[in-house]
Motif scaffolding. Sequence first.
Motif, short mmCIF file in Angstrom:
data_model
loop_
_atom_site.label_atom_id
_atom_site.label_comp_id
_atom_site.label_asym_id
_atom_site.label_seq_id
_atom_site.Cartn_x
_atom_site.Cartn_y
_atom_site.Cartn_z
N ARG A 95 -38.28 28.52 -2.75
CA ARG A 95 -38.93 28.75 -4.25
C ARG A 95 -37.59 28.99 -5.34
NH1 ARG A 95 -41.82 31.74 -0.84
NH2 ARG A 95 -40.85 33.89 -0.78
N TRP A 134 -38.04 20.17 -8.56
CA TRP A 134 -38.10 19.34 -7.36
C TRP A 134 -39.52 19.66 -6.54
CZ3 TRP A 134 -33.12 22.62 -7.17
CH2 TRP A 134 -32.27 21.87 -7.93
N GLU A 135 -40.69 19.78 -7.32
CA GLU A 135 -42.01 20.06 -6.81
C GLU A 135 -42.05 21.41 -6.04
OE1 GLU A 135 -43.61 16.41 -5.31
OE2 GLU A 135 -43.88 15.84 -7.33
N ARG A 136 -41.04 22.16 -6.21
CA ARG A 136 -41.23 23.44 -5.24
C ARG A 136 -41.66 24.62 -6.08
NH1 ARG A 136 -35.07 23.24 -2.92
NH2 ARG A 136 -35.28 21.52 -1.68
N PRO A 137 -42.25 25.45 -5.56
CA PRO A 137 -42.98 26.43 -6.52
C PRO A 137 -41.67 27.19 -7.31
CG PRO A 137 -43.68 26.89 -4.32
CD PRO A 137 -42.71 25.73 -4.50
N THR A 138 -42.06 27.41 -8.67
CA THR A 138 -40.89 27.79 -9.40
C THR A 138 -41.50 28.77 -10.73
OG1 THR A 138 -39.87 25.54 -9.32
CG2 THR A 138 -38.87 27.10 -11.17
N THR A 165 -42.09 22.89 -18.40
CA THR A 165 -41.98 21.94 -17.64
C THR A 165 -40.95 20.75 -18.39
OG1 THR A 165 -43.91 20.86 -18.80
CG2 THR A 165 -44.37 22.41 -16.95
N LYS A 223 -50.07 19.79 -17.12
CA LYS A 223 -50.44 20.84 -16.15
C LYS A 223 -52.11 20.96 -16.19
CE LYS A 223 -47.81 23.71 -19.03
NZ LYS A 223 -47.12 24.95 -19.20
N VAL A 266 -46.92 26.31 -8.89
CA VAL A 266 -47.20 25.52 -7.61
C VAL A 266 -46.17 24.53 -7.31
CG1 VAL A 266 -48.86 24.13 -6.39
CG2 VAL A 266 -49.69 26.16 -8.01
N LYS A 267 -46.08 23.74 -8.45
CA LYS A 267 -45.37 22.57 -8.28
C LYS A 267 -44.06 22.58 -9.61
CE LYS A 267 -47.18 18.97 -5.58
NZ LYS A 267 -47.98 17.58 -5.23
N PRO A 309 -50.43 20.53 -12.12
CA PRO A 309 -50.00 21.70 -11.30
C PRO A 309 -49.03 22.51 -12.16
CG PRO A 309 -48.90 19.88 -10.66
CD PRO A 309 -49.94 19.15 -11.46
#
Lengths: 184, 449
Positions: B76, B201-205, B175, B191, B197-198, B193
């Motif tokens: 994260r 780099w598509e990681r939870p942030t 974003t 949005k 959630v994404k 996601p």
Amino acid sequence: MNTGHTQQEIKFSDESLELVRNIIARYPQGKQKSALLPLLHLAQAEFDGWLSVPVMDYVASLLSIKPIEVYEVASFYTMFNLKPVGKCLIEVCQTSSCWLLGAEDIIKHLEKKLGIKVGETTKDGMFTLKTVECLGSCGTAPMLMCGAQFHENLTIEKVDTLLTDLKTEGKRKTYLDEVKIDKY
Amino acid sequence: MGKKLLLEHDNVPGIQGYDVYRQMGGYASVEKALKTMNPNAVVEEVKKSGLRGRGGAGFPTGMKWSFLAKPDGVPRHLVCNADESEPGTFKDRYLMSRIPHLLVEGMITSSFALGANTSYIYIRGEYYYIVRILEKAIAEAYAHGWLGKNILGTGYNLDLYVQVGGGAYICGEETALLESLEGKRGNPRIKPPFPAVKGLWERPTVVNNVETIAAVVPIVNNGGDAYAAIGVGKSTGTKLISASGHLNKPGVYEIELGLPVEEFIYSEEYCGGIRNGRELKAVVAGGSSVPILPKHLILNTAAGEPRLMSYESLADGGFVTGTMMGSGGFIAMDDTTSIVKNLYTFTRFYHHESCGQCSPCREGTAWMEKVLHKILDGHGTLADVDLLWDLQKNIEGKTICPLGEAAAWPVAAAIRHFRTEFEEFVKNPTRIKDVKHYYRLNNLPEPVM
């Protein structure tokens, strides 16, 4: 007119290449594209203040990405110059707070003093004049930026002194310069 | 004298460096959080504090943090939004250049709370000199064991980096910021996601403003309840206000939320009144995007209550008679100001900064700028004022990101409160003296005279 760099003369200094490696190491494996903006800043500072196509291609090769991925980014962000600029790029803020306190007079004066219009470069290649949108110096308006240095609470006299100083110094100003901080 | 939490030690000589900052109690929140609390307890304190996002949206920070997805094995990230570009706002710049360690400390404590092991501070490119200030502070923090591996022997690891932008207002939208941090154009994402959630780099942030992250430091040090005790109602704690325009003492002020607007403008402790003894005409209270209000509505609500510097009071009356707290970019204008011309500078700004992804914003901002230019140039008609109204209506709510609203609201509010001024321009076209200069200023070809 300078039409661009040739492929041969484009290579970062050893010092910069070391920095490039450090920057890329900030991101996870395979996400080296994240280094693109920092590298473009580095390239612009090292290769005459602007990004020619060969320079952008060089950056693409350093990051193993396609040249188009660099072009589309370089053309999106205001700070990257896709045409040659003078040694001192004078960026005058013209948004609300600066406008309220006389940015237009500063711009007019600069045009007169430099003998150029906004967007142009002086014949000696020393100054390029540009208007920009809010630089976050509203409490010290009007302001301009040259290289990394903010020049704030401007008056016509201050602008004249600045131009003389810059001309005497005769050095290229970049965003990566060390700056002297007065108030902040 | 209002309570100061962020700028308490602002005037201590040497506060920019590690030693003085530490002497003044710096990094205590990291010690407290890592040694005596678990991450969820930190999140709970932030929830209790009632802290709301200080970048402009005012969304409860604790709630934002609790949305963060925590799938197994996926790293994260915490990203600090230091892209401060809203016209009229310069508080983050002030904070980062004066007390850089406060942001670094807040990043460590907040990253711990979120379970992030790599965090980034995304800063606008024009603040390049602050990159150096922050990197120096970060290096000092590493040298004293506040960053890196096994911090304070607790087993918690954190790396912190500064990422520089390239001069794009839109990258302050979270974003778009993440896109930019990935090395792309700053085009906002659709949005959901959500970044929780994404994100990067598509990681939870989690993406938080500089001031929000700095506020986590006193919240952890003194407890969420102590923070919530300051302020008024749901506007808890203190807020940095960037004051600019025709004021005697422009600058950054830390206020307790709930301070009367009148006191903020006229008292010697804050802005010291309007310069040159002139009258106040209008105020943009929260950065260029929020509705402008004429003097009588900024000092008092429509119901005649004194207007306070709080999320609720500034919004009292909706957009008909109220405005928003926004980023706290407080622009005051005296009675010599042309509201139409000021609006033109805003609209030119939004046209320049539109990313171009959504047609209503890309085309609409350009169109509004042209119509305003026409009116200012003395060629406007009354129908143009209605056209402006239509245009802003057709941008609002029709774009992926809030830049559309940000561009529409100032136009709507200027017409709503100052329509007579637009009509004045149309009926008595006082042509600007040097038309050629005007064209040049806007990089247009020489007009045929």
